[in-house]
Design a protein around this motif. Structure first.
Motif, PDB file in Angstrom:
ATOM      1  N   ALA A 192      -6.787  11.851   8.626  1.00 48.55           N
ATOM      2  CA  ALA A 192      -6.638  11.997   7.179  1.00 48.55           C
ATOM      3  C   ALA A 192      -7.926  11.513   6.514  1.00 48.55           C
ATOM      4  CB  ALA A 192      -5.449  11.189   6.687  1.00 48.55           C
ATOM      5  N   THR A 193      -8.583  12.402   5.773  1.00 47.88           N
ATOM      6  CA  THR A 193      -9.904  12.065   5.232  1.00 47.88           C
ATOM      7  C   THR A 193      -9.959  11.977   3.715  1.00 47.88           C
ATOM      8  OG1 THR A 193     -10.553  14.409   5.212  1.00 47.88           O
ATOM      9  CG2 THR A 193     -11.073  13.122   7.205  1.00 47.88           C
ATOM     10  N   ASP A 194      -9.004  12.594   3.010  1.00 53.50           N
ATOM     11  CA  ASP A 194      -9.123  12.598   1.555  1.00 53.50           C
ATOM     12  C   ASP A 194      -7.801  13.047   0.930  1.00 53.50           C
ATOM     13  OD1 ASP A 194     -10.308  12.296  -0.915  1.00 53.50           O
ATOM     14  OD2 ASP A 194     -11.603  14.054  -0.762  1.00 53.50           O
ATOM     15  N   ILE A 195      -7.721  12.850  -0.393  1.00 52.13           N
ATOM     16  CA  ILE A 195      -6.680  13.444  -1.229  1.00 52.13           C
ATOM     17  C   ILE A 195      -7.411  14.412  -2.158  1.00 52.13           C
ATOM     18  CG2 ILE A 195      -4.804  13.027  -2.856  1.00 52.13           C
ATOM     19  CD1 ILE A 195      -4.390  11.632  -0.172  1.00 52.13           C
ATOM     20  N   HIS A 203       1.535   7.495  10.940  1.00 51.17           N
ATOM     21  CA  HIS A 203       0.274   6.874  11.325  1.00 51.17           C
ATOM     22  C   HIS A 203       0.334   6.609  12.825  1.00 51.17           C
ATOM     23  CE1 HIS A 203      -0.163   5.112   6.984  1.00 51.17           C
ATOM     24  NE2 HIS A 203      -0.316   6.412   7.027  1.00 51.17           N
ATOM     25  N   VAL A 204      -0.555   7.249  13.586  1.00 47.15           N
ATOM     26  CA  VAL A 204      -0.428   7.167  15.028  1.00 47.15           C
ATOM     27  C   VAL A 204      -1.312   6.112  15.666  1.00 47.15           C
ATOM     28  CG1 VAL A 204       0.373   9.526  15.291  1.00 47.15           C
ATOM     29  CG2 VAL A 204      -2.064   9.077  15.365  1.00 47.15           C
ATOM     30  N   CYS A 256      -4.338   3.938  -0.789  1.00 44.24           N
ATOM     31  CA  CYS A 256      -3.627   4.772   0.189  1.00 44.24           C
ATOM     32  C   CYS A 256      -3.941   4.322   1.612  1.00 44.24           C
ATOM     33  CB  CYS A 256      -4.006   6.237  -0.003  1.00 44.24           C
ATOM     34  SG  CYS A 256      -3.113   7.353   1.101  1.00 44.24           S
ATOM     35  N   ALA A 257      -2.922   3.880   2.326  1.00 35.25           N
ATOM     36  CA  ALA A 257      -3.081   3.402   3.695  1.00 35.25           C
ATOM     37  C   ALA A 257      -3.289   4.540   4.683  1.00 35.25           C
ATOM     38  CB  ALA A 257      -1.857   2.587   4.102  1.00 35.25           C
ATOM     39  N   THR A 258      -3.086   5.776   4.260  1.00 33.88           N
ATOM     40  CA  THR A 258      -3.183   6.914   5.171  1.00 33.88           C
ATOM     41  C   THR A 258      -4.623   7.346   5.405  1.00 33.88           C
ATOM     42  OG1 THR A 258      -1.016   7.679   4.428  1.00 33.88           O
ATOM     43  CG2 THR A 258      -2.381   9.283   5.548  1.00 33.88           C
ATOM     44  N   SER A 318       0.857  -1.182   0.000  1.00 34.09           N
ATOM     45  CA  SER A 318       0.000   0.000   0.000  1.00 34.09           C
ATOM     46  C   SER A 318       0.892   1.230   0.000  1.00 34.09           C
ATOM     47  CB  SER A 318      -0.930   0.000   1.216  1.00 34.09           C
ATOM     48  OG  SER A 318      -0.175   0.003   2.417  1.00 34.09           O
ATOM     49  N   VAL A 319       0.271   2.410  -0.049  1.00 35.22           N
ATOM     50  CA  VAL A 319       1.028   3.660  -0.108  1.00 35.22           C
ATOM     51  C   VAL A 319       0.678   4.535   1.087  1.00 35.22           C
ATOM     52  CG1 VAL A 319       1.608   5.688  -1.488  1.00 35.22           C
ATOM     53  CG2 VAL A 319       0.941   3.565  -2.626  1.00 35.22           C
ATOM     54  N   LYS A 320       1.699   5.041   1.747  1.00 36.92           N
ATOM     55  CA  LYS A 320       1.515   6.095   2.744  1.00 36.92           C
ATOM     56  C   LYS A 320       1.743   7.420   2.038  1.00 36.92           C
ATOM     57  CE  LYS A 320       4.663   7.247   5.842  1.00 36.92           C
ATOM     58  NZ  LYS A 320       5.544   7.274   7.030  1.00 36.92           N
ATOM     59  N   TRP A 321       0.786   8.340   2.183  1.00 34.81           N
ATOM     60  CA  TRP A 321       0.908   9.611   1.475  1.00 34.81           C
ATOM     61  C   TRP A 321       2.228  10.294   1.819  1.00 34.81           C
ATOM     62  CZ3 TRP A 321       1.797  14.692   2.552  1.00 34.81           C
ATOM     63  CH2 TRP A 321       1.509  15.601   1.534  1.00 34.81           C
ATOM     64  N   PRO A 322       2.944  10.839   0.808  1.00 33.55           N
ATOM     65  CA  PRO A 322       2.569  10.858  -0.602  1.00 33.55           C
ATOM     66  C   PRO A 322       2.995   9.617  -1.386  1.00 33.55           C
ATOM     67  CG  PRO A 322       4.520  12.187  -0.282  1.00 33.55           C
ATOM     68  CD  PRO A 322       4.100  11.729   1.095  1.00 33.55           C
TER      69      PRO A 322
END
Length: 270
Positions: free
Chosen positions: A237-240, A264-265, A216-218, A115-119
């Motif tokens: 985090a709600t959107d890109i 990611h907390v 996106c995993a974020t 998966s991807v963590k932003w960015p």
């Protein structure tokens, strides 16, 4: 010839790939301080889009936010792809996200759950980072170019990992592909995704945004965003957004982040 994850990159296979895919040309170096620096030099000298500078060993790699990136010899895939985007300047911020998305797709195709963590950090299980990406804009006599630097931990053992938040393909699973296979699969995925995006115009960016959000995993996570210079944001985090920025809902309202280091907390709420 039988290849192993720690074996040298196969120059013959790379040469064959260049012959079969004329939009890609591989330049294999035994060692380089930074493939991004070499690719930038080639770009300023007039190299065409699609040049891939590969280092069998990169000794002084750079990551996002000026971090260093080093790996033991024979354990990583490190390359830089030269691109000359023709999309409007306003669309350029999507390029780093596109690269991270397609690197993750290629690693998934190899049998891993990526998966991807932003960015554009590529993660495997437990939010462990397996690949990092640095996209740099370079001014050349024929116009701006993008240097896409990618580093993937392939054969590193758990003891060789630089930080507890890192992982490698070898740590994640027993059937580790050789480095040449990883390189060819990732480069092909990035180039294909880039070509589709370039040809698609606004619709292409919209499709990329939808695919990126799904991977996106974020999104949906409580995050801490360390901003460039100083300061941080805490929120969900709600959107890109349409410009590729991360939308974070904080106690003080909605913030849009164009650059920063995301942590990611806590896990996704269920």
């Amino acid at each position: 010839m039988t290849t192993t994850p720690r074996g040298p990159l196969d120059g013959d296979r790379l040469a064959g790939a260049s012959d079969l895919t004329p939009d890609l040309t591989f330049e294999l170096l035994a060692e380089a301080p930074s493939t991004n620096e070499v690719a930038a030099e080639r770009a300023r000298a007039g190299a065409h889009e699609g040049l891939v500078v590969v280092a069998d060993h990169q000794s002084s790699g750079r990551g996002r936010l000026d971090r260093s990136w080093q790996t033991p010899p024979g354990t990583a895939v490190t390359f830089s792809l030269l691109l000359r985007p023709t999309v409007p300047p306003a669309s350029w911020p999507w390029l780093p996200l596109l690269v991270g998305h397609n690197v993750a797709k290629a690693i998934t195709a190899l049998g891993y759950d990526a998966s991807v963590k932003w960015p554009n950090d590529v993660l495997l299980a437990d939010d462990k980072k397996v690949a990092g990406i640095l996209v740099e804009r370079v001014e050349t006599p024929t116009g701006p170019a993008a240097i896409v630097g990618v580093g993937i931990n392939v054969a590193m053992s758990a003891e060789e990992l630089p930080v507890p938040t890192a992982t490698s393909l070898a740590v994640a699973g027993p059937d580790v592909p050789d480095r040449t296979s990883v390189l060819l699969g990732v480069v092909a995925a990035v180039r294909e995704g880039y070509d589709v995006w370039q040809a698609g115009g606004q619709r292409g960016t919209a499709r990329l945004a939808a695919s990126y959000r799904a991977q996106c995993a974020t999104l949906g996570r409580e995050v801490r965003v360390e901003l460039p210079g100083a300061g941080e944001l805490l929120g969900r985090a709600t959107d890109i957004d349409d410009d590729g920025r991360l939308v974070v809902e904080t106690a003080g309202g909605t913030e849009r982040v164009g650059a920063g280091d995301v942590i990611h907390v806590r896990p996704v709420a269920t």
